[in-house]
Write a protein that holds these residues in place. Structure first.
Motif, short mmCIF file in Angstrom:
data_model
loop_
_atom_site.label_atom_id
_atom_site.label_comp_id
_atom_site.label_asym_id
_atom_site.label_seq_id
_atom_site.Cartn_x
_atom_site.Cartn_y
_atom_site.Cartn_z
N MET A 123 18.88 60.35 2.64
CA MET A 123 18.25 60.25 3.93
C MET A 123 17.92 58.81 4.27
O MET A 123 17.98 58.44 5.42
N ALA A 124 17.57 58.04 3.28
CA ALA A 124 17.24 56.63 3.54
C ALA A 124 18.45 55.90 4.11
O ALA A 124 18.31 55.09 5.05
N PHE A 125 19.64 56.21 3.57
CA PHE A 125 20.85 55.56 4.06
C PHE A 125 21.12 55.96 5.51
O PHE A 125 21.49 55.13 6.34
N ASP A 126 20.91 57.24 5.83
CA ASP A 126 21.09 57.70 7.21
C ASP A 126 20.09 57.02 8.14
O ASP A 126 20.42 56.66 9.27
N SER A 127 18.87 56.84 7.69
CA SER A 127 17.86 56.14 8.49
C SER A 127 18.28 54.71 8.78
O SER A 127 18.09 54.20 9.89
N LEU A 128 18.87 54.06 7.79
CA LEU A 128 19.36 52.69 7.99
C LEU A 128 20.50 52.66 9.00
O LEU A 128 20.56 51.76 9.85
N ARG A 129 21.39 53.63 8.91
CA ARG A 129 22.50 53.68 9.87
C ARG A 129 21.98 53.90 11.28
O ARG A 129 22.48 53.30 12.23
N TYR A 130 20.97 54.76 11.42
CA TYR A 130 20.37 54.97 12.74
C TYR A 130 19.70 53.69 13.23
O TYR A 130 19.84 53.32 14.40
N ALA A 131 18.99 53.02 12.36
CA ALA A 131 18.31 51.77 12.73
C ALA A 131 19.29 50.70 13.18
O ALA A 131 18.96 49.84 14.00
N GLU A 132 20.53 50.77 12.67
CA GLU A 132 21.57 49.81 13.05
C GLU A 132 22.29 50.21 14.33
O GLU A 132 23.23 49.56 14.75
N GLY A 133 21.85 51.33 14.94
CA GLY A 133 22.42 51.70 16.23
C GLY A 133 23.37 52.88 16.23
O GLY A 133 23.97 53.18 17.26
N ASN A 134 23.54 53.55 15.12
CA ASN A 134 24.43 54.71 15.07
C ASN A 134 23.62 55.97 15.43
O ASN A 134 22.92 56.53 14.60
N ASP A 135 23.72 56.42 16.68
CA ASP A 135 22.93 57.56 17.15
C ASP A 135 23.30 58.87 16.48
O ASP A 135 22.56 59.84 16.56
N HIS A 136 24.44 58.89 15.82
CA HIS A 136 24.86 60.10 15.10
C HIS A 136 23.84 60.48 14.02
O HIS A 136 23.73 61.63 13.64
N TYR A 137 23.11 59.51 13.53
CA TYR A 137 22.16 59.72 12.43
C TYR A 137 20.70 59.76 12.90
O TYR A 137 19.79 59.58 12.11
N LYS A 138 20.50 60.02 14.18
CA LYS A 138 19.14 60.11 14.72
C LYS A 138 18.38 61.24 14.03
O LYS A 138 18.88 62.37 13.94
N PRO A 139 17.19 60.97 13.52
CA PRO A 139 16.42 62.02 12.85
C PRO A 139 16.18 63.22 13.77
O PRO A 139 15.90 63.07 14.95
#
Length: 70
Positions: free
Chosen positions: A1-17
């Motif tokens: 989940m931490a990796f997905d959070s980082l991807r979302y923080a970088e602008g990938n909306d696919h990984y929005k919580p």
């Protein structure tokens, strides 16, 4: 989940919580998995919109063609 959070923080909306997972997004993975195990063909059938039960995608045709004849 931490990796997905980082991807979302970088602008990938696919990984929005809180975003629901779309099972169809896994179709490609299971298409390739059926090359190694025939049981995944049923999952490919379920995820694809094909009416062809034996070969629902081109990858299914290729997976069947690579199997040794007995």
């Amino acid at each position: 989940m931490a990796f997905d959070s980082l991807r979302y923080a970088e602008g990938n909306d696919h990984y929005k919580p809180g975003t629901p997972w779309d099972p169809i997004s896994g179709l490609e993975l299971f298409e390739y998995a059926q090359f190694f195990d025939d049981r995944f063909n049923k999952i490919v059938q379920d995820l694809s919109d094909s009416e062809n039960e034996k070969y629902p995608t081109w990858e299914s045709v290729l997976a069947a063609a690579k199997k040794p004849k007995r």
